[in-house]
Structures are given as C-alpha cells and as structure tokens.
Design a protein around this motif. Structure first.
Motif, PDB file in Angstrom:
ATOM      1  N   ALA A  89       0.831  -1.212   0.000  1.00 60.38           N
ATOM      2  CA  ALA A  89       0.000   0.000   0.000  1.00 60.38           C
ATOM      3  C   ALA A  89       0.859   1.254   0.000  1.00 60.38           C
ATOM      4  N   ASP A  90       0.184   2.377  -0.099  1.00 61.60           N
ATOM      5  CA  ASP A  90       0.872   3.666  -0.192  1.00 61.60           C
ATOM      6  C   ASP A  90       1.561   4.092   1.108  1.00 61.60           C
ATOM      7  N   ARG A  91       1.249   3.422   2.195  1.00 59.30           N
ATOM      8  CA  ARG A  91       1.894   3.743   3.474  1.00 59.30           C
ATOM      9  C   ARG A  91       2.069   2.453   4.254  1.00 59.30           C
ATOM     10  N   PRO A  92       3.021   2.412   5.165  1.00 58.57           N
ATOM     11  CA  PRO A  92       3.219   1.205   5.968  1.00 58.57           C
ATOM     12  C   PRO A  92       1.980   0.892   6.813  1.00 58.57           C
ATOM     13  N   LEU A  93       1.646  -0.370   6.907  1.00 60.94           N
ATOM     14  CA  LEU A  93       0.480  -0.814   7.673  1.00 60.94           C
ATOM     15  C   LEU A  93       0.913  -1.640   8.875  1.00 60.94           C
ATOM     16  N   SER A  94       0.123  -1.569   9.926  1.00 55.34           N
ATOM     17  CA  SER A  94       0.340  -2.480  11.048  1.00 55.34           C
ATOM     18  C   SER A  94      -0.236  -3.836  10.657  1.00 55.34           C
ATOM     19  N   GLN A  95       0.125  -4.870  11.409  1.00 58.37           N
ATOM     20  CA  GLN A  95      -0.439  -6.193  11.152  1.00 58.37           C
ATOM     21  C   GLN A  95      -1.946  -6.156  11.287  1.00 58.37           C
ATOM     22  N   LEU A  96      -2.448  -5.417  12.278  1.00 53.64           N
ATOM     23  CA  LEU A  96      -3.886  -5.335  12.500  1.00 53.64           C
ATOM     24  C   LEU A  96      -4.594  -4.666  11.325  1.00 53.64           C
ATOM     25  N   ARG A 133       8.898  -3.336  11.803  1.00 55.61           N
ATOM     26  CA  ARG A 133       9.691  -2.269  12.423  1.00 55.61           C
ATOM     27  C   ARG A 133       8.756  -1.327  13.163  1.00 55.61           C
ATOM     28  N   ARG A 134       9.316  -0.499  14.010  1.00 56.31           N
ATOM     29  CA  ARG A 134       8.533   0.504  14.745  1.00 56.31           C
ATOM     30  C   ARG A 134       8.025   1.570  13.771  1.00 56.31           C
ATOM     31  N   SER A 135       6.809   2.016  13.987  1.00 50.06           N
ATOM     32  CA  SER A 135       6.233   3.084  13.186  1.00 50.06           C
ATOM     33  C   SER A 135       6.944   4.388  13.510  1.00 50.06           C
ATOM     34  N   GLU A 136       7.221   5.180  12.491  1.00 50.87           N
ATOM     35  CA  GLU A 136       7.837   6.487  12.703  1.00 50.87           C
ATOM     36  C   GLU A 136       6.823   7.479  13.267  1.00 50.87           C
ATOM     37  N   ASP A 192       4.073   6.594  15.240  1.00 55.99           N
ATOM     38  CA  ASP A 192       3.614   6.165  16.563  1.00 55.99           C
ATOM     39  C   ASP A 192       4.547   5.060  17.047  1.00 55.99           C
ATOM     40  N   ARG A 193       5.458   5.401  17.928  1.00 51.68           N
ATOM     41  CA  ARG A 193       6.498   4.460  18.382  1.00 51.68           C
ATOM     42  C   ARG A 193       5.927   3.254  19.130  1.00 51.68           C
ATOM     43  N   ARG A 194       4.661   3.325  19.542  1.00 47.34           N
ATOM     44  CA  ARG A 194       4.039   2.187  20.236  1.00 47.34           C
ATOM     45  C   ARG A 194       3.549   1.128  19.255  1.00 47.34           C
ATOM     46  N   ARG A 195       3.564   1.456  18.000  1.00 46.50           N
ATOM     47  CA  ARG A 195       2.995   0.601  16.960  1.00 46.50           C
ATOM     48  C   ARG A 195       4.084   0.022  16.066  1.00 46.50           C
ATOM     49  N   ASN A 196       3.925  -1.238  15.692  1.00 45.96           N
ATOM     50  CA  ASN A 196       4.816  -1.860  14.716  1.00 45.96           C
ATOM     51  C   ASN A 196       4.129  -1.884  13.358  1.00 45.96           C
ATOM     52  N   VAL A 197       4.915  -1.695  12.317  1.00 45.22           N
ATOM     53  CA  VAL A 197       4.391  -1.797  10.957  1.00 45.22           C
ATOM     54  C   VAL A 197       5.132  -2.919  10.237  1.00 45.22           C
ATOM     55  N   VAL A 198       4.509  -3.384   9.183  1.00 51.08           N
ATOM     56  CA  VAL A 198       5.100  -4.446   8.362  1.00 51.08           C
ATOM     57  C   VAL A 198       5.257  -3.883   6.955  1.00 51.08           C
TER      58      VAL A 198
END
Length: 157
Positions: A55-62, A91-94, A96-102
C-alpha cells in the motif's frame, strides 16, 4: 475417467447450488494459480498479504488483517512465514512508536511484482472459456457480492 450416470446426475443437482459452484470454481482457479505462484515460494494468501502491504503507506499487522478479512492470529502466522522468506520486515512506526508496521523488503517488492504477473496469467488462463464481456460481468458480480453483501447482516430464519 468415465463417469457413471449417478455421478452425472449428482453433478447436475449440485450444479444448481451457488456454494457448490463457487467452491469448485475456486478449486479450479487454484489448479491454475497454485503452480504459477509456487515458482515464487508463495501461495495465493501470501501474495494477497504482499499486495496489501504494498500500500501507499506502511500498515500495522492489524490494519493489514482488517483489509484482508482475517483474524489477528492468522495474520501473525502469515507475516511470520513471509518474514522467514525475507519478503517482509517488521519495524517501529515512525508516526507512533508504540505501533509496529510491516513492510515489504526490496526482495519482497520484486517477488510480489513477478508473482502478480504470474497470477494474472493464471487468471487469464482460468477465465479463457469466457469472453471479455462475460469475464467483466463475473468480476463485477463477485465485487458486488464481496462488498455489498457484507454491508447487510444475513437474514435469520
């Protein structure tokens, strides 16, 4: 293989059932797509995950799980498998540091692109018995059923 009269009669009765037709059409499609994607070490579900993650931006697993309509546990297993193949990385989201993105790796981006070409060719081969108008109608009807039908709860008996 020679079919008996009973086999033919059963197929005719079942051939009027939507569930039977959808299931068997999907099984036939898998006969085309499976070998095409196996060359890339993927199955159709894994390729769908890669497509969503591109997608156009990194997504979290959820977020990816929601887009695919799968539960979190299934999504974790899919991402784990793709990560093991070197196709995605967490990796950590830039933002929101509490969130991981894939995200897809560079290798994952190339594999996805090549596998999409193979998937499209497999789908064209599967749909070859239909003309362009029939194919477009089928795709339109399936999009409606996949999206509009979900908007309303199914009737209860």
């Amino acid at each position: 293989m020679i079919e008996s009269g009973d086999d033919i009669a059963a197929r005719e009765v079942l051939g009027t059932r939507l569930g039977y037709l959808l299931k068997h059409a999907q099984m036939r499609l898998a006969e085309y797509a499976g070998p095409a994607l196996a060359r890339f070490g993927l199955d159709a579900r894994e390729l769908a995950v890669l497509a969503v993650l591109a997608a156009d931006r990194p997504l979290s697993q959820l977020e990816a799980a929601r887009r695919l309509g799968v539960d979190r546990t299934t999504m974790v297993a899919l991402v784990d498998a793709l990560e093991g193949k070197g196709l995605v990385e967490r990796r950590r989201s830039e933002e929101d540091r509490r969130r991981n993105v894939v995200e897809l790796t560079e290798y994952g981006t190339q594999v996805r692109a090549d596998a999409e070409v193979a998937r499209e060719a497999a789908e064209r081969a599967f749909l070859a018995p239909l003309d362009e108008k029939e194919t477009a109608g089928l795709m339109k009807a399936l999009r409606v059923l996949a999206t509009e039908a979900r908007a309303e709860a199914p009737p209860h008996p």
